[in-house]
Design an enzyme around this catalytic site. Structure first.
Site, mmCIF file in Angstrom:
data_model
loop_
_atom_site.group_PDB
_atom_site.id
_atom_site.type_symbol
_atom_site.label_atom_id
_atom_site.label_comp_id
_atom_site.label_asym_id
_atom_site.label_seq_id
_atom_site.Cartn_x
_atom_site.Cartn_y
_atom_site.Cartn_z
ATOM 1 N N HIS A 173 5.512 39.209 148.122
ATOM 2 C CA HIS A 173 5.482 40.484 148.826
ATOM 3 C C HIS A 173 4.370 41.358 148.253
ATOM 4 C CE1 HIS A 173 7.436 42.204 145.284
ATOM 5 N NE2 HIS A 173 8.340 41.248 145.353
HETATM 6 P P1 TYD Z 1 12.487 41.759 144.042
HETATM 7 O O1 TYD Z 1 11.562 42.893 143.749
HETATM 8 O O2 TYD Z 1 12.485 41.197 145.429
HETATM 9 O O3 TYD Z 1 12.246 40.600 142.981
HETATM 10 P P2 TYD Z 1 11.268 39.343 143.002
HETATM 11 O O4 TYD Z 1 10.002 39.760 143.670
HETATM 12 O O5 TYD Z 1 11.085 39.003 141.556
HETATM 13 O O6 TYD Z 1 11.957 38.258 143.730
HETATM 14 O O7 TYD Z 1 13.972 42.224 143.652
HETATM 15 C C1 TYD Z 1 15.045 41.319 143.634
HETATM 16 C C2 TYD Z 1 16.329 42.101 143.818
HETATM 17 O O8 TYD Z 1 16.530 43.031 142.752
HETATM 18 C C3 TYD Z 1 16.366 42.934 145.112
HETATM 19 O O9 TYD Z 1 17.654 42.791 145.662
HETATM 20 C C4 TYD Z 1 16.174 44.354 144.658
HETATM 21 C C5 TYD Z 1 16.682 44.367 143.245
HETATM 22 N N1 TYD Z 1 15.927 45.291 142.370
HETATM 23 C C6 TYD Z 1 16.513 46.473 141.980
HETATM 24 O O10 TYD Z 1 17.662 46.801 142.342
HETATM 25 N N2 TYD Z 1 15.824 47.327 141.147
HETATM 26 C C7 TYD Z 1 14.558 47.022 140.727
HETATM 27 O O11 TYD Z 1 13.939 47.821 139.975
HETATM 28 C C8 TYD Z 1 13.964 45.782 141.159
HETATM 29 C C9 TYD Z 1 12.588 45.387 140.730
HETATM 30 C C10 TYD Z 1 14.692 44.956 141.981
#
Ligand code: TYD
Length: 144
Positions: free
Chosen positions: A55
């Site tokens: 993303h």
């Molecule tokens: P995401 O940013 O999509 O992680 P990655 O890119 O590593 O796969 O986040 C994964 C999940 O964690 C999503 O449900 C949102 C949650 N999240 C939070 O609640 N707080 C945060 O600060 C972050 C980064 C993610």
């Protein structure tokens, strides 16, 4: 929204104090990390070989530090891609806003710390690459 800057993404050295008792790395806001830090989060327990990311963020800027193990980070905009290998806590990776990122090849019991310029905001995410390309085209046209 400001336009992307893939070339602004870069590896930055983390100052480290070493002596026989071990190493101590430190980061001063706006000095070693090129933004004000609003949030930090960390990844751990990621299965070896797994991928994350996939993303871009409209406004968020981030600084990644691999504290243990290793990781490959592919950064791209609508024109080019750069790949970074992170495997040591003396080097961090700055990721600017509006950059598409893929985190892959997690290995060695990876632990990655992320410093972020904004609080968590799901509306800041762009999760579809075609949407990302459209936004990049708009930003480029606005620049003239
Ligand atoms: P995401 O940013 O999509 O992680 P990655 O890119 O590593 O796969 O986040 C994964 C999940 O964690 C999503 O449900 C949102 C949650 N999240 C939070 O609640 N707080 C945060 O600060 C972050 C980064 C993610």
């Amino acid at each position: 929204m400001r336009p992307s800057n893939l070339r602004a993404c870069r590896l930055l050295e983390i100052p480290t104090v070493s002596d026989p008792r071990g190493n101590l790395g430190f980061l001063n806001e706006l000095e070693h990390v090129p933004f004000s830090i609003a949030r930090s989060y960390f990844l751990w327990g990621v299965p070896d070989g797994a991928s994350r990311g996939g993303h871009a963020h409209k406004n968020l800027q981030q600084f990644l530090i691999v504290l243990n193990g290793s990781l490959e980070v592919a950064l791209r905009d609508d024109r080019e891609e750069m790949t970074f290998s992170l495997n040591h806590p003396t080097t961090g990776l700055f990721i600017d806003r509006m950059i598409w990122r893929d985190l892959r090849a997690f290995s060695g019991n990876n632990v990655t710390l992320v410093l972020a310029s904004e609080l968590y905001n799901p509306d800041d995410y762009i999760r579809d690459f075609h949407d990302y390309e459209d936004l990049m085209r708009l930003a480029t046209n606005h620049k003239g």
